[in-house]
Write a protein that holds these residues in place. Sequence first.
Motif, PDB file in Angstrom:
ATOM      1  N   GLU A  19      11.466  17.301  30.951  1.00  0.00           N
ATOM      2  CA  GLU A  19      11.005  18.529  31.601  1.00  0.00           C
ATOM      3  C   GLU A  19      11.690  18.741  32.947  1.00  0.00           C
ATOM      4  OE1 GLU A  19       6.710  18.966  29.324  1.00  0.00           O
ATOM      5  OE2 GLU A  19       7.131  20.032  31.173  1.00  0.00           O
ATOM      6  N   VAL A  20      12.217  17.679  33.536  1.00  0.00           N
ATOM      7  CA  VAL A  20      13.032  17.838  34.744  1.00  0.00           C
ATOM      8  C   VAL A  20      14.406  18.379  34.353  1.00  0.00           C
ATOM      9  CG1 VAL A  20      14.210  16.580  36.620  1.00  0.00           C
ATOM     10  CG2 VAL A  20      11.816  16.079  36.082  1.00  0.00           C
ATOM     11  N   ARG A  21      15.000  17.806  33.327  1.00  0.00           N
ATOM     12  CA  ARG A  21      16.288  18.297  32.823  1.00  0.00           C
ATOM     13  C   ARG A  21      16.174  19.726  32.326  1.00  0.00           C
ATOM     14  NH1 ARG A  21      21.285  15.895  33.836  1.00  0.00           N
ATOM     15  NH2 ARG A  21      21.065  13.635  33.891  1.00  0.00           N
ATOM     16  N   ALA A  22      14.987  20.129  31.884  1.00  0.00           N
ATOM     17  CA  ALA A  22      14.766  21.506  31.397  1.00  0.00           C
ATOM     18  C   ALA A  22      14.951  22.521  32.521  1.00  0.00           C
ATOM     19  CB  ALA A  22      13.365  21.649  30.814  1.00  0.00           C
ATOM     20  N   THR A  23      14.955  22.033  33.768  1.00  0.00           N
ATOM     21  CA  THR A  23      15.156  22.938  34.904  1.00  0.00           C
ATOM     22  C   THR A  23      16.520  22.709  35.549  1.00  0.00           C
ATOM     23  OG1 THR A  23      14.010  21.349  36.346  1.00  0.00           O
ATOM     24  CG2 THR A  23      12.688  23.142  35.400  1.00  0.00           C
ATOM     25  N   GLY A  24      17.372  21.943  34.878  1.00  0.00           N
ATOM     26  CA  GLY A  24      18.727  21.702  35.382  1.00  0.00           C
ATOM     27  C   GLY A  24      18.793  20.618  36.430  1.00  0.00           C
ATOM     28  N   ILE A  25      17.658  19.948  36.679  1.00  0.00           N
ATOM     29  CA  ILE A  25      17.571  18.953  37.747  1.00  0.00           C
ATOM     30  C   ILE A  25      17.782  17.567  37.154  1.00  0.00           C
ATOM     31  CG2 ILE A  25      15.959  17.957  39.447  1.00  0.00           C
ATOM     32  CD1 ILE A  25      14.773  20.805  39.714  1.00  0.00           C
ATOM     33  N   ASN A  26      18.383  16.638  37.958  1.00  0.00           N
ATOM     34  CA  ASN A  26      18.787  15.338  37.404  1.00  0.00           C
ATOM     35  C   ASN A  26      18.228  14.149  38.172  1.00  0.00           C
ATOM     36  OD1 ASN A  26      20.414  15.578  39.731  1.00  0.00           O
ATOM     37  ND2 ASN A  26      22.035  16.551  38.532  1.00  0.00           N
ATOM     38  N   TYR A  27      17.221  14.375  39.073  1.00  0.00           N
ATOM     39  CA  TYR A  27      16.748  13.305  39.955  1.00  0.00           C
ATOM     40  C   TYR A  27      15.272  13.568  40.281  1.00  0.00           C
ATOM     41  CZ  TYR A  27      16.816  10.625  44.459  1.00  0.00           C
ATOM     42  OH  TYR A  27      16.577   9.766  45.509  1.00  0.00           O
ATOM     43  N   ALA A  28      14.422  12.566  40.056  1.00  0.00           N
ATOM     44  CA  ALA A  28      12.987  12.709  40.319  1.00  0.00           C
ATOM     45  C   ALA A  28      12.563  11.742  41.429  1.00  0.00           C
ATOM     46  CB  ALA A  28      12.197  12.404  39.049  1.00  0.00           C
ATOM     47  N   PHE A  29      11.830  12.252  42.402  1.00  0.00           N
ATOM     48  CA  PHE A  29      11.316  11.397  43.477  1.00  0.00           C
ATOM     49  C   PHE A  29      10.039  10.708  42.968  1.00  0.00           C
ATOM     50  CE2 PHE A  29      14.439  12.932  46.185  1.00  0.00           C
ATOM     51  CZ  PHE A  29      14.362  14.296  46.438  1.00  0.00           C
ATOM     52  N   ALA A  30      10.232   9.912  41.938  1.00  0.00           N
ATOM     53  CA  ALA A  30       9.116   9.206  41.276  1.00  0.00           C
ATOM     54  C   ALA A  30       9.684   7.959  40.622  1.00  0.00           C
ATOM     55  CB  ALA A  30       8.499  10.119  40.207  1.00  0.00           C
TER      56      ALA A  30
END
Length: 601
Positions: free
Chosen positions: A134-145
């Motif tokens: 679901e992070v990649r679904a927004t084009g993002i590649n890094y989670a602060f988790a």
Amino acid sequence: DVMKYKDPKQPLNVRIKDLIGRMTLEEKIGQMTQVDRSVATPDVMRNYFIGSLLSGGGSVPAKEASPETWIIMVNDFQKGSLSTRLGIPMIYGIDAVHGNSNVYNATIFPHNIGLGVTRDPELVKKIGAATALEVRATGINYAFAPCVAVCRDPRWGRCFESFSEDPNIVRQMTEIIPGLQGEIPSNGRQGVPFVDGQSKVAACAKHFVGDGGTTRGINENDTVIDFHDLLSIHMPPYYDAVRKGVATIMVSYSSWNGLKMHRNQQLLTGFLKNTLKFRGFVISDFKGIDKMTDPPHANYTWSIQESVGAGIDMIMVGYNYFEFIDGLTYLANNNFIPMCRIDDAVKRILRVKFVMGLFENPLTDLSMGKYLGEQDHRDLAREAVRKSLVLLKNGKCVDQPMLPLPKKSTKILVAGSHADNIGNQCGGWTIEWHGESGNITKGTTILSAVKNAVDPTTEVVYVENPTPDFIKSNNFSYAIVVTGEYPYSESSGDSQDLTIPEPGLTTIMNVCESIKCVVVLMSGRPVVIEPYVSSMDALVAAWLPGSEGQGVTDVLFGDYGFTGKLAHTWFKTVDQLPMNVGDPHYDPLYPFGYGLTTEPT
Ligand SMILES: OC[C@@H]1[C@@H](O)[C@H](O)[C@@H](O)c2nc(CNc3ccccc3)cn21
């Protein structure tokens, strides 16, 4: 010559060495700079060689933006970075701390305090994998988790972000890292950054170290304990995170014995990098270097020198990228910071970017948008909700349990501020930084879940805050009261009295003194409940369950049994705090590990 760093067949260290050998100081400092998307443009990315962007809590391209809008935004920034002389792609971070929770219509999973109750590493690993998609679904590649804080005092506003007061449960829950990043192959090297391609994201173990041990739970304050206790209570999750290949580690705003973590060279470089051999990059918290001084930003050049000098590799600057770049350039040019320190930082950042395939796949295809909020993620979240609930009381007499509830009744009452409120059941870090009450995103409220669960002939009446007269004038079979804490995050969640905000208690007392009631308590931590328990027939700790409220009624109505056991001590009164499992004077209302069970009907 073909530039070796662009060749994915070259060994990792050859690519890093080749690339850093080509970089100017300006390009190196740019890689160490992370800014919020709100101050970025493709031109800024190109002209300042910015290496990373973030969405701070609530920092979105548009209200209720679609995944495609997110992907287009991130891709546009990325094209700015790719148009630089060396074409180093940028990495984009977001707080996907219970699903990709800033994003409208994302699946919202239970917060960590509920996941710790499940004691189910396999479940939590699946949640990491779903979150990565679901992070990649927004084009993002890094989670602060994940946040791997060990919350030792529930007065801390961020206790809901902690899996447990017990470091062993937090260690178990670091399995979310291989979920987010991918599992290191059995023949692969442990202890080095590992991110397995385009359906996975770089993760971030935070906040290093001792964030959950501050005095009286005051956020960003001082953790006053000796080195032995630091190593045995707060450090263990980092052993696991590093071993499991976590790509990044975020520094805590807090201090250890009076020294700000953001300038603690002994722990950041001496212990984390040299002893634990962490090979990813260390990132500051948001304006974390500004907060090293009182007042914040009082001596920014000193803050830069002390933080980068202590071993921080990427600075989450926030907004003032020019000031940061200018300051670090001055410090490097005048040898206040040695070039080898800058090179170590840049090599670590490049290592993560190479390992995660960012040079080969810097852009995201719009087709990834389909993964946002998909049904099998919601089903997984619903399972997590079921396993996160703790049954604290079941009937006023041991042989007369109230739960599971019958699905067929004449008429039942649903009451409380959290019964029909998605925002309240999700808590902080949801859509907005602090979260927000109301119908803020897609999900199933407890009221909807009750209506879905009961027999069609059962009449369901909802009144948020009913009067005793109203209740007595209706012959309800029983009531479900859903109430608790309102959304908060960080310091706005700090509480010295841990009381349930009004009108929650009034609703509980009005209903439970009129008819048979089960109270479903939504809170980011144990709260003062002891004086009111005797009025209740049943009590369920639901923590902050997120968007999939059906998981609550799955268990209330007996489709599944209660299995959860407390991962946090439930105190009697706040003047007992801090009080944790294993303490000599341990006198809880409900002890760590407590939880009644029921059988599925
Ligand atoms: O959102 C980035 C980080 C987050 O990962 C840390 O866990 C947390 O300590 C943290 N606090 C802030 C500061 N809050 C903020 C929220 C919205 C806009 C600007 C700043 C940012 N962050």
